[in-house]
Enzyme design. Structure first.
Site, PDB file in Angstrom:
ATOM      1  N   CYS A   1       0.836  -1.189   0.000  1.00  0.00           N
ATOM      2  CA  CYS A   1       0.000   0.000   0.000  1.00  0.00           C
ATOM      3  C   CYS A   1       0.872   1.241   0.000  1.00  0.00           C
ATOM      4  O   CYS A   1       2.086   1.184   0.102  1.00  0.00           O
ATOM      5  CB  CYS A   1      -0.899   0.036   1.232  1.00  0.00           C
ATOM      6  SG  CYS A   1      -1.957  -1.395   1.437  1.00  0.00           S
TER       7      CYS A   1
ATOM      8  N   LEU B   1      -2.867  -2.000  -2.665  1.00  0.00           N
ATOM      9  CA  LEU B   1      -2.626  -2.951  -3.742  1.00  0.00           C
ATOM     10  C   LEU B   1      -2.924  -4.319  -3.152  1.00  0.00           C
ATOM     11  O   LEU B   1      -2.204  -4.794  -2.273  1.00  0.00           O
ATOM     12  CB  LEU B   1      -1.178  -2.871  -4.225  1.00  0.00           C
ATOM     13  CG  LEU B   1      -0.778  -3.795  -5.383  1.00  0.00           C
ATOM     14  CD1 LEU B   1      -1.511  -3.406  -6.662  1.00  0.00           C
ATOM     15  CD2 LEU B   1       0.728  -3.745  -5.606  1.00  0.00           C
TER      16      LEU B   1
ATOM     17  N   ILE C   1      -2.850 -10.051  -0.351  1.00  0.00           N
ATOM     18  CA  ILE C   1      -3.275 -11.099   0.576  1.00  0.00           C
ATOM     19  C   ILE C   1      -4.677 -10.760   1.084  1.00  0.00           C
ATOM     20  O   ILE C   1      -4.944  -9.598   1.425  1.00  0.00           O
ATOM     21  CB  ILE C   1      -2.280 -11.234   1.750  1.00  0.00           C
ATOM     22  CG1 ILE C   1      -0.935 -11.779   1.245  1.00  0.00           C
ATOM     23  CG2 ILE C   1      -2.834 -12.133   2.851  1.00  0.00           C
ATOM     24  CD1 ILE C   1       0.146 -11.840   2.295  1.00  0.00           C
TER      25      ILE C   1
END
Length: 624
Positions: free
Chosen positions: A2, A51, A54
């Protein structure tokens, strides 16, 4: 992965402007195009761009604990989050997601500020403890992920990139003279400096705590060599086998993702080993990405293909020509502060290629610093024995014309001769130096900052008693790697919304490297000895025994050919006078000397171009 940012009013009463926080977050959209989130609570505001890697559906940030009193935003990946989660669940903590980020708030509840010492991964994070009204910022032990902060006008601001701080209306854009001096010495700006006086980088392995109106920082981790050689006398084959297992474990951890993971494949030992291990550990066909050049002395595509073919990867290539350098203005826009490393160009373009196919790639940064991969380490060992040859070698070097080939013999000899007779740290710097002190003074027209080598000396002094070569490797690990190579990889990849993971910079791999005796790293002219031995079963002989090429470009030739007019335009007297930073006559002399063939000054010119192009987009105050 991120981009994170935030604001904290240090008086504990003022509320941050939500519009300003949103403006900061918008600057980081390239780091996280999939999602965004924010959190406001009295004096604090946290924001992020995500982004998704996970827990694609449930990993929205900020993430909190059960009652929402602790909130966190994370840029990075925590590779041991599953083990931590299991332990925390056993202790009674309840989880709402399967995200690695959520582990942080519960670990903080259990361990306090020491929670960061339990993390295996790459991270820059911000945690707000609403009950205690305190903000905690932290950066991973190797400095893989960036974090900037400023304390101005009663407001603490932070962000993954400097551009987030620039988005604040009140942010002062005055250049830092110490950073400018350091940039001319290194082509990069070492932490805690930033290009601006008003902003600092949080150094690797540090936490920042803002509480009760006070801001303090402390170091929580300091990877590096220790006195003594723990593994001295161990059989080489045994060490090679253990290193191979340690690397395999690291690659396995770095493959954890809910999206495909690729490999940036340069054609050398470091990335080749990552490709081999990733192919063996992955259930899917690995995708690999390589960049090459028309100049054969810089082109490693053939070696990259050997590895790709051996492991049946889905391989993608890109060949660069001089016109690729015309992307430099776009590259300057991708970097939040100036970086003069010319290898940023191929890194940027191979990241663009990879981002068309994957969201995550493995990259080989850290192997050279940990395992002894640079020619400078050979010079470090030879120098004490050849002080007597300083005069003859300098005389010979002065007669040699400057070549445009990659790291040519004349370039190495001139650098080596220049370092002879100096103490180990100064000699090590002289072999890497961009502009010498007198040249810096000329370029800055007499304006000077603090001696940039003070940062090197401080780092070097911390390892007294350790092996002399290991101490110099440690300086590279803590400064050159962090503030040049990792900056390059992070910004070049994230500008294309691509996460780059670096398995060599895993604490288990690093600890193993720190324990090795010197001759397992460098002996005579042989570099990375044990690493090569460890990967022998994995790679073709041409790769294992090949000479280090590096990820550099034909900058010397380009700047004497197709790129010269571009360089003269970017560094024209009118442009330099408009910026008010570098002396036009001094810059013109650097270009002329390089083009004439008397010296290879391509690194110097590239660094000046990068800074000038960065100034074109930044509204700065040049005077100190």
């Amino acid at each position: 992965m991120c981009g994170i940012c935030g604001l904290l009013a240090l008086d504990g009463a003022t509320r941050p402007d939500p519009a300003e926080l949103a403006a900061m977050n918008v600057t980081l959209v390239h780091r996280g195009p999939d999602d965004e989130g924010s959190y406001l609570d009295g004096p604090v505001g946290l924001a992020m761009r995500r982004l998704s890697i996970i827990d694609l559906a449930g990993g929205h940030q900020p993430l909190g604990n059960e009652d929402g009193t602790i909130q966190v935003v994370l840029n990075g990946e925590i590779y041991n989050y599953r083990e931590l989660r299991d332990d925390l669940a056993h202790r009674g903590h309840r989880f709402a997601t399967h995200s690695d980020t959520e582990v942080l708030v519960h670990l903080y509840e259990e361990r306090g500020d020491d929670f960061v010492t339990h993390l295996r991964g790459m991270f820059a994070l911000a945690l707000w403890d609403g009950r205690r009204r305190r903000l905690v910022l932290a950066r991973d032990r190797f400095g893989i992920k960036p974090l900037f902060w400023s304390d101005h006008g009663g407001m603490l601001a932070f962000g993954s990139e400097l551009r987030a701080l620039e988005a604040r209306r009140s942010f002062p854009r005055e250049l830092d003279p110490d950073a400018l001096e350091a940039y001319l010495a290194f082509n990069s700006i070492p932490a805690p400096l930033s290009v601006y006086r008003a902003a600092r980088k949080l150094p690797p392995g540090h936490v920042l705590v803002a509480e009760g109106g006070h801001v303090s920082t402390r170091r929580f981790a300091r990877p590096g060599p220790q006195p003594g050689e723990v593994r001295a006398g161990a059989p080489e084959e045994e060490l090679a086998s253990e290193l191979r297992a340690v690397l395999r474990d690291s690659v396995r951890a770095h493959l954890v993702a809910d999206v495909p993971v690729g490999v940036l494949l340069s054609g050398g030992v470091d990335s080749g080993a990552l490709c081999a291990l990733a192919a063996e550990e992955s259930t899917d066909r690995v995708m690999t990405f390589s960049v090459g050049f028309g100049d054969a002395s810089f082109n490693e595509l053939g070696n990259a293909r050997l590895v790709a073919e051996r492991y049946g990867t889905d391989h993608h290539e890109l060949v660069l020509e001089p016109d690729a350098a015309l992307l430099l203005p776009k590259l300057a826009e991708a970097f939040d502060e100036p970086l003069g490393d010319s290898s940023a160009l191929p890194t940027y373009l191979v990241s663009e290629l990879a981002a068309e196919h994957v969201k995550v790639v493995l990259s080989g940064e850290g192997a050279d610093e940990l395992f002894g991969g640079y020619y400078t380490y050979v010079a470090d060992l030879l120098s004490p024995r050849l002080g007597w040859a300083r005069g003859p070698l300098r005389a010979t070097a002065a007669l040699l014309p400057s070549s445009s080939r990659k790291v040519s013999f004349d370039y190495r000899l001139k650098r080596f001769a220049g370092g002879l007779g100096h103490d180990p740290l100064d000699a090590h710097h002289l072999w890497k130096e961009i502009f010498a002190p007198d040249a810096r003074a000329e370029l800055l027209d007499g304006r000077r900052g603090v001696d940039p080598l003070e940062a090197w000396r401080a780092r070097y002094s911390e390892t007294a008693g350790a092996d002399p070569l290991a101490r110099l490797q440690d300086v590279d690990l803590g400064i050159y790697l962090v503030d040049d190579l990792l900056v390059k990889t992070d910004r070049a990849s994230m500008s294309h919304s691509l996460e780059a993971r670096v398995p060599y910079l895993d604490e288990h791999v690093a600890r193993f490297a720190f324990e090795l005796p010197r001759d397992m790293k460098v002996k005579g002219f042989a570099k990375k000895r044990l690493l090569r031995r460890a990967v022998e079963p994995l790679l073709p002989e041409e790769i294992v025994q090949g000479r280090k090429q590096g990820f550099s470009i034909p900058a010397a030739a380009w700047l004497r050919g197709d790129l010269e007019p571009f360089a003269r335009d970017v560094l024209s007297p009118d442009a330099l006078r408009r910026h008010g930073v570098f002396d036009p006559a001094a810059v013109g002399s650097v270009i002329d000397r390089h083009v004439s063939g008397r010296e290879d000054l391509s690194r110097q010119i590239w660094g000046l171009m990068a800074f000038s192009l960065w100034l074109d987009r930044a509204r700065v105050t040049a005077s100190a």
